[in-house]
Motif scaffolding. Structure first.
Motif, mmCIF file in Angstrom:
data_model
loop_
_atom_site.group_PDB
_atom_site.id
_atom_site.type_symbol
_atom_site.label_atom_id
_atom_site.label_comp_id
_atom_site.label_asym_id
_atom_site.label_seq_id
_atom_site.Cartn_x
_atom_site.Cartn_y
_atom_site.Cartn_z
ATOM 1 N N ALA A 48 46.133 32.875 24.556
ATOM 2 C CA ALA A 48 45.555 32.345 23.317
ATOM 3 C C ALA A 48 46.574 31.482 22.576
ATOM 4 N N THR A 49 47.822 31.909 22.558
ATOM 5 C CA THR A 49 48.888 31.136 21.915
ATOM 6 C C THR A 49 49.080 29.800 22.630
ATOM 7 N N ALA A 50 49.049 29.836 23.953
ATOM 8 C CA ALA A 50 49.227 28.611 24.737
ATOM 9 C C ALA A 50 48.071 27.644 24.513
ATOM 10 N N VAL A 51 46.851 28.162 24.456
ATOM 11 C CA VAL A 51 45.684 27.309 24.214
ATOM 12 C C VAL A 51 45.806 26.640 22.853
ATOM 13 N N ARG A 52 46.172 27.421 21.829
ATOM 14 C CA ARG A 52 46.339 26.856 20.486
ATOM 15 C C ARG A 52 47.418 25.768 20.494
ATOM 16 N N ALA A 53 48.518 26.032 21.174
ATOM 17 C CA ALA A 53 49.615 25.062 21.226
ATOM 18 C C ALA A 53 49.164 23.770 21.919
ATOM 19 N N GLU A 54 48.370 23.904 22.968
ATOM 20 C CA GLU A 54 47.889 22.722 23.686
ATOM 21 C C GLU A 54 46.909 21.920 22.830
ATOM 22 N N ILE A 55 46.103 22.618 22.034
ATOM 23 C CA ILE A 55 45.157 21.921 21.151
ATOM 24 C C ILE A 55 45.922 21.152 20.088
ATOM 25 N N VAL A 56 46.914 21.783 19.488
ATOM 26 C CA VAL A 56 47.719 21.137 18.448
ATOM 27 C C VAL A 56 48.452 19.947 19.044
ATOM 28 N N GLU A 57 48.991 20.112 20.250
ATOM 29 C CA GLU A 57 49.725 19.046 20.909
ATOM 30 C C GLU A 57 48.815 17.857 21.203
ATOM 31 N N ALA A 58 47.570 18.132 21.579
ATOM 32 C CA ALA A 58 46.617 17.068 21.906
ATOM 33 C C ALA A 58 46.159 16.312 20.670
ATOM 34 N N ALA A 59 46.198 16.985 19.536
ATOM 35 C CA ALA A 59 45.724 16.352 18.291
ATOM 36 C C ALA A 59 46.726 15.427 17.753
#
Length: 59
Positions: A48-59
């Motif tokens: 879940a932490t990795a998914v959130r980090a990837e979403i933030v990185e993509a934004a």
């Protein structure tokens, strides 16, 4: 399989964590041991932490 905490601030990619989660179940219908269940729960939090980090990185 002992849970290994990640160093603070270190996040593995969600796909890598997902593979670790899948590896806990070598075949369908098997049950996890208490130790494997603890590792699964830790991996879910990491995923879940990795998914959130990837979403933030993509934004």
């Amino acid at each position: 399989m002992s849970p290994t905490p990640l160093p603070s601030g270190s996040v593995r990619p969600a796909a890598v964590v997902n593979e670790a989660i899948r590896a806990l179940w070598p075949c369908e219908g098997t049950e996890l041991t208490a130790l494997e269940r603890a590792e699964y729960e830790r991996l879910l939090v990491e995923w879940a932490t990795a998914v959130r980090a990837e979403i933030v990185e993509a934004a």
